[in-house]
Scaffold this motif. Structure first.
Motif, PDB file in Angstrom:
ATOM      1  N   ARG A  41       0.803  -1.223   0.000  1.00 60.95           N
ATOM      2  CA  ARG A  41       0.000   0.000   0.000  1.00 60.95           C
ATOM      3  C   ARG A  41       0.836   1.273   0.000  1.00 60.95           C
ATOM      4  O   ARG A  41       0.313   2.366  -0.204  1.00 60.95           O
ATOM      5  CB  ARG A  41      -0.913   0.008   1.233  1.00 60.95           C
ATOM      6  CG  ARG A  41      -1.983  -1.061   1.218  1.00 60.95           C
ATOM      7  CD  ARG A  41      -2.577  -1.305   2.580  1.00 60.95           C
ATOM      8  NE  ARG A  41      -1.601  -1.901   3.496  1.00 60.95           N
ATOM      9  CZ  ARG A  41      -1.919  -2.522   4.626  1.00 60.95           C
ATOM     10  NH1 ARG A  41      -3.182  -2.646   4.962  1.00 60.95           N
ATOM     11  NH2 ARG A  41      -0.977  -3.038   5.399  1.00 60.95           N
ATOM     12  N   ILE A  42       2.134   1.139   0.292  1.00 66.42           N
ATOM     13  CA  ILE A  42       2.989   2.307   0.506  1.00 66.42           C
ATOM     14  C   ILE A  42       4.075   2.370  -0.555  1.00 66.42           C
ATOM     15  O   ILE A  42       4.823   1.407  -0.755  1.00 66.42           O
ATOM     16  CB  ILE A  42       3.623   2.259   1.913  1.00 66.42           C
ATOM     17  CG1 ILE A  42       2.516   2.243   2.973  1.00 66.42           C
ATOM     18  CG2 ILE A  42       4.551   3.446   2.119  1.00 66.42           C
ATOM     19  CD1 ILE A  42       3.017   1.993   4.375  1.00 66.42           C
ATOM     20  N   GLY A  43       4.163   3.504  -1.225  1.00 67.22           N
ATOM     21  CA  GLY A  43       5.208   3.732  -2.215  1.00 67.22           C
ATOM     22  C   GLY A  43       6.330   4.557  -1.622  1.00 67.22           C
ATOM     23  O   GLY A  43       7.188   4.063  -0.902  1.00 67.22           O
ATOM     24  N   LYS A  44       6.307   5.860  -1.884  1.00 67.59           N
ATOM     25  CA  LYS A  44       7.381   6.754  -1.431  1.00 67.59           C
ATOM     26  C   LYS A  44       7.302   7.039   0.065  1.00 67.59           C
ATOM     27  O   LYS A  44       6.226   7.256   0.614  1.00 67.59           O
ATOM     28  CB  LYS A  44       7.288   8.067  -2.206  1.00 67.59           C
ATOM     29  CG  LYS A  44       8.354   9.089  -1.843  1.00 67.59           C
ATOM     30  CD  LYS A  44       8.297  10.297  -2.761  1.00 67.59           C
ATOM     31  CE  LYS A  44       7.024  11.109  -2.567  1.00 67.59           C
ATOM     32  NZ  LYS A  44       7.021  12.342  -3.371  1.00 67.59           N
ATOM     33  N   VAL A  45       8.466   7.054   0.713  1.00 70.75           N
ATOM     34  CA  VAL A  45       8.582   7.424   2.124  1.00 70.75           C
ATOM     35  C   VAL A  45       9.716   8.428   2.265  1.00 70.75           C
ATOM     36  O   VAL A  45      10.810   8.217   1.726  1.00 70.75           O
ATOM     37  CB  VAL A  45       8.880   6.197   3.019  1.00 70.75           C
ATOM     38  CG1 VAL A  45       8.973   6.624   4.482  1.00 70.75           C
ATOM     39  CG2 VAL A  45       7.825   5.124   2.846  1.00 70.75           C
ATOM     40  N   LYS A  46       9.470   9.510   2.964  1.00 68.16           N
ATOM     41  CA  LYS A  46      10.508  10.509   3.254  1.00 68.16           C
ATOM     42  C   LYS A  46      10.462  10.856   4.731  1.00 68.16           C
ATOM     43  O   LYS A  46       9.392  10.874   5.348  1.00 68.16           O
ATOM     44  CB  LYS A  46      10.296  11.781   2.435  1.00 68.16           C
ATOM     45  CG  LYS A  46      10.558  11.645   0.947  1.00 68.16           C
ATOM     46  CD  LYS A  46      12.051  11.549   0.640  1.00 68.16           C
ATOM     47  CE  LYS A  46      12.304  11.573  -0.856  1.00 68.16           C
ATOM     48  NZ  LYS A  46      13.747  11.436  -1.174  1.00 68.16           N
ATOM     49  N   ILE A  47      11.638  11.143   5.284  1.00 69.04           N
ATOM     50  CA  ILE A  47      11.726  11.612   6.665  1.00 69.04           C
ATOM     51  C   ILE A  47      12.152  13.075   6.623  1.00 69.04           C
ATOM     52  O   ILE A  47      13.251  13.395   6.147  1.00 69.04           O
ATOM     53  CB  ILE A  47      12.714  10.756   7.477  1.00 69.04           C
ATOM     54  CG1 ILE A  47      12.225   9.304   7.525  1.00 69.04           C
ATOM     55  CG2 ILE A  47      12.873  11.313   8.890  1.00 69.04           C
ATOM     56  CD1 ILE A  47      13.134   8.353   8.263  1.00 69.04           C
TER      57      ILE A  47
END
Length: 290
Positions: A41-47
């Protein structure tokens, strides 16, 4: 698939732990610029810095974000406030934006602040609105950290975020007012939340995260109870909980399972044993979805 912005800095450790417990572990590469979550369900992740996240979510760079309510209000971001998580950098609980002055000041209430006082804060918009409502003109100075160290040498008043007020007191300051209470929250881009596919993914992710938060306060108790002791044991269990009861094969014993508040276990278990329960097990819970 949805994109997610997670907070860097003070909220980072607690947020990454929450995602890990929700089986959504954030995995980082060598340079940490492009973390990932192995979930379909999750594509791009940024912190990113929590100050930036609300506006980036509003602008559609991310479908979902985790930030503080304080930064949603400070940036006036037009986002969907999906769910409160109620944790801070040290664990569970909320934080407060407060007004403080030096202990030597003969000021014990915000209304006593002198007009045109110098106010330092990381929250200029929240602070401007607050003093505007009070009708007190002040000079605002945007702080980039260590705000409490600037009073009284450089500034007269500080508006700062605190959990307990300990750091302010250590720096010789006293709290004279509170502007708002803040907490960590899940926010979503409004258009993304109206998209059926993305909304389904968002709601499923929120369910997992909230399930972890809920489970942190609860444990599962199981025990065996002789038939003659059933009424006494049931009476000793929390009144608002409905236990699961099943008869054991071949003997006059029953198995009881129930979820109870973690804080009461140390007194509850001895009471259950005294009432006749045996083979009592306390089992940690990873998620509770109601």
């Amino acid at each position: 698939m949805i994109s997610i912005a997670l907070p860097k800095g003070s909220l980072e450790a607690q947020t990454l732990q929450l995602f890990k417990e929700a089986d959504l572990e954030v995995r980082r590469g060598e340079r940490d610029y492009n973390p990932r979550i192995d979930d379909a369900r999750i594509g791009k992740v940024k912190i990113l810095r929590p100050q930036e996240i609300p506006k980036y979510v509003e602008m559609g760079y991310f479908d979902l974000g985790i930030s503080g309510l304080d930064w949603v209000k400070e940036t006036a971001a037009r986002v969907r406030e999906v769910s409160a998580l109620h944790y801070s950098k040290t664990g569970e609980g909320n934080v407060k934006i407060v007004v403080a002055v030096h202990q030597s000041e003969d000021i014990n209430d915000v209304g006593q602040i002198r007009p045109n006082s110098r106010v330092t804060t990381e929250y200029p918009e929240i602070t401007r609105e607050y003093f505007g409502r009070l009708g007190i003109p002040v000079e605002l100075f945007h702080s980039y950290g260590a705000s409490e160290a600037k009073v009284p040498d450089l500034m007269d008043v500080v508006v700062d975020l605190t959990e307990t007020g300990t750091t302010l007191r250590k720096n010789g300051l006293k709290i004279i007012g509170q502007i708002m209470e803040s907490y960590t929250m899940i926010i979503a881009n409004r258009e993304s939340f109206e998209d059926p596919g993305k909304r389904k993914a968002i709601e499923e992710i929120v369910t997992l995260l909230q399930g972890v938060i809920e489970a942190r306060h609860q444990v599962l108790l199981t025990m065996n109870v002789p038939e003659k002791s059933m009424d006494v044991v049931i009476a000793a269990l929390p009144a608002l909980k409905t236990p699961t009861v099943s008869r054991l094969h071949g003997i006059d014993y029953y198995s009881i399972q129930t979820v109870v508040d973690k804080g009461m276990v140390n007194t509850l278990i001895p009471n259950l044993k005294a009432a006749g329960a045996v083979d009592i097990l306390e089992i940690p819970i990873t998620k509770i979805v109601r």
